[in-house]
Design a protein around this motif. Structure first.
Motif, short mmCIF file in Angstrom:
data_model
loop_
_atom_site.label_atom_id
_atom_site.label_comp_id
_atom_site.label_asym_id
_atom_site.label_seq_id
_atom_site.Cartn_x
_atom_site.Cartn_y
_atom_site.Cartn_z
N ALA A 174 0.84 -1.20 0.00
CA ALA A 174 0.00 0.00 0.00
C ALA A 174 0.88 1.25 0.00
CB ALA A 174 -0.90 0.00 1.23
N PRO A 175 0.40 2.33 -0.64
CA PRO A 175 1.15 3.58 -0.59
C PRO A 175 1.36 4.02 0.85
CG PRO A 175 -0.62 3.71 -2.21
CD PRO A 175 -0.82 2.43 -1.45
N GLY A 176 2.56 4.49 1.15
CA GLY A 176 2.89 4.96 2.48
C GLY A 176 3.44 3.90 3.42
N THR A 177 3.55 2.67 2.93
CA THR A 177 4.03 1.57 3.79
C THR A 177 5.45 1.82 4.29
OG1 THR A 177 2.60 -0.03 2.69
CG2 THR A 177 4.48 -0.91 3.89
N LEU A 178 6.35 2.24 3.41
CA LEU A 178 7.74 2.48 3.83
C LEU A 178 7.80 3.59 4.86
CD1 LEU A 178 9.68 2.12 0.46
CD2 LEU A 178 9.69 0.55 2.40
N ARG A 179 7.06 4.64 4.63
CA ARG A 179 7.06 5.76 5.58
C ARG A 179 6.50 5.30 6.92
NH1 ARG A 179 8.10 10.90 5.80
NH2 ARG A 179 6.82 12.35 6.99
N SER A 180 5.46 4.47 6.88
CA SER A 180 4.87 3.96 8.11
C SER A 180 5.88 3.14 8.91
CB SER A 180 3.64 3.10 7.77
OG SER A 180 3.14 2.49 8.93
N ILE A 181 6.61 2.27 8.23
CA ILE A 181 7.64 1.47 8.90
C ILE A 181 8.71 2.40 9.48
CG2 ILE A 181 9.41 -0.32 8.64
CD1 ILE A 181 7.73 -1.39 6.27
N ALA A 182 9.10 3.41 8.69
CA ALA A 182 10.13 4.35 9.12
C ALA A 182 9.69 5.18 10.33
CB ALA A 182 10.51 5.29 7.97
N MET A 183 8.38 5.25 10.55
CA MET A 183 7.85 5.97 11.71
C MET A 183 7.62 5.02 12.89
SD MET A 183 7.78 9.08 10.65
CE MET A 183 6.78 9.92 11.85
N GLY A 184 8.03 3.76 12.73
CA GLY A 184 7.90 2.80 13.83
C GLY A 184 6.78 1.80 13.67
N GLY A 185 6.04 1.88 12.56
CA GLY A 185 4.94 0.96 12.33
C GLY A 185 5.42 -0.43 11.93
N PRO A 186 4.48 -1.38 11.84
CA PRO A 186 4.86 -2.74 11.49
C PRO A 186 5.15 -2.88 10.00
CG PRO A 186 2.48 -2.59 11.71
CD PRO A 186 3.05 -1.25 12.12
N ALA A 187 5.98 -3.84 9.68
CA ALA A 187 6.26 -4.19 8.29
C ALA A 187 5.17 -5.14 7.80
CB ALA A 187 7.62 -4.85 8.17
#
Length: 133
Positions: free
Chosen positions: A64-77
């Protein structure tokens, strides 16, 4: 600029996806239409790609769009491909390599529900086939 710890997690998630799908850097570069140096530096933790490149990488991986940014912000992979395996008559554990690729845009709940349904259908089909023997 070197990546943060969470940015490195994002790069590791991409590398894990690539390993699971037997991709190399060249394939990611081609599918993402990205600069080889950018991809190499991203995967090696040397720098973080620009937002447009992030989007192309996500699209290439089916994320999904934004997945890498989400992970980079501490979210799950995203979850890696799941295999359905089992014990054979010889008693040994085998990976029968039935794999699921998570499409972009599904919630975790939707993804788990779909996998459970498909797993149930497959188990039913196996039982049916065994009874017909």
């Amino acid at each position: 600029m070197a990546q943060t710890k969470n940015q490195q997690r994002a790069a590791q998630a991409v590398a894990a996806w690539m390993a699971q799908h037997e991709w190399n850097n060249t394939q990611l570069v081609a599918q993402a239409n990205a600069d080889p140096g950018t991809i190499g530096d991203f995967l090696n933790g040397k720098r973080w790609p620009k937002i447009g490149t992030q989007g192309r990488i996500e699209k290439a991986l089916g994320w999904a769009p934004g997945t890498l940014r989400s992970i980079a912000m501490g979210g799950p992979a995203p979850e890696l491909v799941t295999a359905v395996g089992g014990r054979h008559e010889d008693g040994e554990q085998h990976d029968d390599a039935l794999r699921f690729r998570r499409p972009a845009g599904l919630t975790d709940e939707q993804w788990h529900e779909i996998k459970d349904k498909v797993r149930g259908i497959i188990e039913w089909q196996i039982e049916l086939t065994l009874r017909e023997r």
